[in-house]
Design a protein around this motif. Sequence first.
Motif, PDB file in Angstrom:
ATOM      1  N   LEU A   1       0.828  -1.212   0.000  1.00 14.83           N
ATOM      2  CA  LEU A   1       0.000   0.000   0.000  1.00 14.83           C
ATOM      3  C   LEU A   1       0.861   1.260   0.000  1.00 14.83           C
ATOM      4  O   LEU A   1       0.571   2.221  -0.716  1.00 14.83           O
ATOM      5  CB  LEU A   1      -0.943   0.003   1.198  1.00 14.83           C
ATOM      6  CG  LEU A   1      -2.148  -0.906   1.095  1.00 14.83           C
ATOM      7  CD1 LEU A   1      -2.901  -0.956   2.423  1.00 14.83           C
ATOM      8  CD2 LEU A   1      -3.070  -0.460  -0.026  1.00 14.83           C
ATOM      9  N   VAL A   2       1.908   1.268   0.796  1.00 11.77           N
ATOM     10  CA  VAL A   2       2.800   2.438   0.843  1.00 11.77           C
ATOM     11  C   VAL A   2       3.429   2.684  -0.519  1.00 11.77           C
ATOM     12  O   VAL A   2       3.475   3.819  -1.009  1.00 11.77           O
ATOM     13  CB  VAL A   2       3.878   2.272   1.933  1.00 11.77           C
ATOM     14  CG1 VAL A   2       4.996   3.281   1.768  1.00 11.77           C
ATOM     15  CG2 VAL A   2       3.263   2.393   3.311  1.00 11.77           C
ATOM     16  N   ILE A   3       3.911   1.627  -1.152  1.00 10.51           N
ATOM     17  CA  ILE A   3       4.579   1.791  -2.448  1.00 10.51           C
ATOM     18  C   ILE A   3       3.627   2.347  -3.504  1.00 10.51           C
ATOM     19  O   ILE A   3       3.980   3.235  -4.268  1.00 10.51           O
ATOM     20  CB  ILE A   3       5.212   0.462  -2.910  1.00 10.51           C
ATOM     21  CG1 ILE A   3       6.413   0.118  -2.028  1.00 10.51           C
ATOM     22  CG2 ILE A   3       5.635   0.532  -4.376  1.00 10.51           C
ATOM     23  CD1 ILE A   3       6.988  -1.266  -2.253  1.00 10.51           C
ATOM     24  N   PHE A   4       2.392   1.845  -3.541  1.00 12.23           N
ATOM     25  CA  PHE A   4       1.485   2.241  -4.619  1.00 12.23           C
ATOM     26  C   PHE A   4       0.571   3.410  -4.289  1.00 12.23           C
ATOM     27  O   PHE A   4      -0.016   4.000  -5.200  1.00 12.23           O
ATOM     28  CB  PHE A   4       0.661   1.040  -5.085  1.00 12.23           C
ATOM     29  CG  PHE A   4       1.465   0.086  -5.908  1.00 12.23           C
ATOM     30  CD1 PHE A   4       2.048   0.487  -7.103  1.00 12.23           C
ATOM     31  CD2 PHE A   4       1.676  -1.210  -5.483  1.00 12.23           C
ATOM     32  CE1 PHE A   4       2.811  -0.375  -7.863  1.00 12.23           C
ATOM     33  CE2 PHE A   4       2.430  -2.094  -6.233  1.00 12.23           C
ATOM     34  CZ  PHE A   4       2.993  -1.674  -7.426  1.00 12.23           C
ATOM     35  N   THR A   5       0.424   3.768  -3.028  1.00  9.15           N
ATOM     36  CA  THR A   5      -0.440   4.912  -2.700  1.00  9.15           C
ATOM     37  C   THR A   5       0.363   6.116  -2.250  1.00  9.15           C
ATOM     38  O   THR A   5      -0.218   7.132  -1.874  1.00  9.15           O
ATOM     39  CB  THR A   5      -1.455   4.536  -1.600  1.00  9.15           C
ATOM     40  OG1 THR A   5      -0.752   4.208  -0.402  1.00  9.15           O
ATOM     41  CG2 THR A   5      -2.335   3.385  -2.038  1.00  9.15           C
ATOM     42  N   PHE A   6       1.673   6.028  -2.292  1.00  4.01           N
ATOM     43  CA  PHE A   6       2.532   7.126  -1.858  1.00  4.01           C
ATOM     44  C   PHE A   6       2.312   8.345  -2.750  1.00  4.01           C
ATOM     45  O   PHE A   6       2.428   8.273  -3.965  1.00  4.01           O
ATOM     46  CB  PHE A   6       4.002   6.689  -1.926  1.00  4.01           C
ATOM     47  CG  PHE A   6       4.965   7.743  -1.489  1.00  4.01           C
ATOM     48  CD1 PHE A   6       5.127   8.015  -0.140  1.00  4.01           C
ATOM     49  CD2 PHE A   6       5.711   8.451  -2.412  1.00  4.01           C
ATOM     50  CE1 PHE A   6       6.024   8.986   0.268  1.00  4.01           C
ATOM     51  CE2 PHE A   6       6.600   9.423  -2.002  1.00  4.01           C
ATOM     52  CZ  PHE A   6       6.760   9.685  -0.660  1.00  4.01           C
ATOM     53  N   ASP A   7       1.969   9.468  -2.124  1.00  8.39           N
ATOM     54  CA  ASP A   7       1.772  10.724  -2.855  1.00  8.39           C
ATOM     55  C   ASP A   7       2.784  11.738  -2.339  1.00  8.39           C
ATOM     56  O   ASP A   7       2.647  12.223  -1.219  1.00  8.39           O
ATOM     57  CB  ASP A   7       0.347  11.233  -2.657  1.00  8.39           C
ATOM     58  CG  ASP A   7       0.056  12.486  -3.463  1.00  8.39           C
ATOM     59  OD1 ASP A   7       0.896  12.887  -4.302  1.00  8.39           O
ATOM     60  OD2 ASP A   7      -1.024  13.063  -3.255  1.00  8.39           O
ATOM     61  N   PRO A   8       3.802  12.056  -3.140  1.00  5.87           N
ATOM     62  CA  PRO A   8       4.821  12.984  -2.661  1.00  5.87           C
ATOM     63  C   PRO A   8       4.315  14.414  -2.542  1.00  5.87           C
ATOM     64  O   PRO A   8       4.946  15.241  -1.901  1.00  5.87           O
ATOM     65  CB  PRO A   8       5.918  12.890  -3.720  1.00  5.87           C
ATOM     66  CG  PRO A   8       5.210  12.438  -4.939  1.00  5.87           C
ATOM     67  CD  PRO A   8       4.080  11.577  -4.475  1.00  5.87           C
ATOM     68  N   CYS A   9       3.183  14.709  -3.145  1.00  2.00           N
ATOM     69  CA  CYS A   9       2.639  16.070  -3.132  1.00  2.00           C
ATOM     70  C   CYS A   9       1.184  16.055  -2.648  1.00  2.00           C
ATOM     71  O   CYS A   9       0.258  16.262  -3.433  1.00  2.00           O
ATOM     72  CB  CYS A   9       2.720  16.684  -4.524  1.00  2.00           C
ATOM     73  SG  CYS A   9       4.375  16.663  -5.231  1.00  2.00           S
ATOM     74  N   PRO A  10       0.947  15.783  -1.345  1.00  2.89           N
ATOM     75  CA  PRO A  10      -0.430  15.758  -0.872  1.00  2.89           C
ATOM     76  C   PRO A  10      -1.087  17.127  -1.035  1.00  2.89           C
ATOM     77  O   PRO A  10      -0.445  18.160  -0.823  1.00  2.89           O
ATOM     78  CB  PRO A  10      -0.319  15.370   0.595  1.00  2.89           C
ATOM     79  CG  PRO A  10       1.115  15.390   0.941  1.00  2.89           C
ATOM     80  CD  PRO A  10       1.902  15.506  -0.313  1.00  2.89           C
ATOM     81  N   PRO A  11      -2.337  17.162  -1.417  1.00  3.49           N
ATOM     82  CA  PRO A  11      -2.978  18.429  -1.779  1.00  3.49           C
ATOM     83  C   PRO A  11      -3.111  19.433  -0.641  1.00  3.49           C
ATOM     84  O   PRO A  11      -3.033  20.630  -0.869  1.00  3.49           O
ATOM     85  CB  PRO A  11      -4.362  18.008  -2.293  1.00  3.49           C
ATOM     86  CG  PRO A  11      -4.520  16.575  -1.981  1.00  3.49           C
ATOM     87  CD  PRO A  11      -3.192  16.023  -1.622  1.00  3.49           C
ATOM     88  N   ASP A  12      -3.272  19.005   0.599  1.00  7.84           N
ATOM     89  CA  ASP A  12      -3.519  19.956   1.683  1.00  7.84           C
ATOM     90  C   ASP A  12      -2.305  20.190   2.577  1.00  7.84           C
ATOM     91  O   ASP A  12      -2.447  20.754   3.661  1.00  7.84           O
ATOM     92  CB  ASP A  12      -4.691  19.454   2.543  1.00  7.84           C
ATOM     93  CG  ASP A  12      -5.986  19.412   1.757  1.00  7.84           C
ATOM     94  OD1 ASP A  12      -6.131  20.227   0.828  1.00  7.84           O
ATOM     95  OD2 ASP A  12      -6.844  18.561   2.067  1.00  7.84           O
ATOM     96  N   ALA A  13      -1.125  19.788   2.147  1.00  6.16           N
ATOM     97  CA  ALA A  13       0.080  19.962   2.966  1.00  6.16           C
ATOM     98  C   ALA A  13       0.608  21.379   2.828  1.00  6.16           C
ATOM     99  O   ALA A  13       0.445  22.037   1.789  1.00  6.16           O
ATOM    100  CB  ALA A  13       1.150  18.974   2.539  1.00  6.16           C
ATOM    101  N   SER A  14       1.264  21.863   3.895  1.00  8.74           N
ATOM    102  CA  SER A  14       1.846  23.199   3.828  1.00  8.74           C
ATOM    103  C   SER A  14       3.066  23.189   2.907  1.00  8.74           C
ATOM    104  O   SER A  14       3.740  22.184   2.748  1.00  8.74           O
ATOM    105  CB  SER A  14       2.224  23.689   5.232  1.00  8.74           C
ATOM    106  OG  SER A  14       3.261  22.901   5.750  1.00  8.74           O
TER     107      SER A  14
END
Length: 154
Positions: free
Chosen positions: A131-144
């Motif tokens: 799950l970590v490998i395939f759902t990893f999002d380096p640019c989450p939409p609500d992050a500062s």
Amino acid sequence: MAHGTAAVAKVDSPRSPYVRRKTTRGNYELYSWVFMRASGVVLIVLIFGHLFVNLMVGDGVHAIDFGFVAGKWANPMWQVWDLLMLWLAMIHGTNGVRTIINDYATRDLTRGILKGLLLLAFTVVVVLGTLVIFTFDPCPPDASAELLASFCTA
């Protein structure tokens, strides 16, 4: 048993014909043994490739951070590489521990409990790792913006 005498286990004569004591499940142990050799060779390639890219290329260990991992996993080849390494290492290790449990756990109940715990640990690590490998999002939409990697658009 009288005091001072020990129980003696009956050992078959070395010349007696071999009698299979319990039924086996086909060639499972043979295939398991072959898998351990083949997966070990593949794991050596995967692990040394992983170490070379992470430690020798570029700035080495000092360059490993969130952005480095995010950049690597942006490439599907590295996702597959790490997934293969995760799955093969977990199956290889689980099979090895299963063999140790079979060799040293003498009671069926103990062996069953240990194998159940081993299967649970294997399942949790493989499912979470995949799950970590395939759902990893380096640019989450609500992050500062200061927490995002340099290649993300804020």
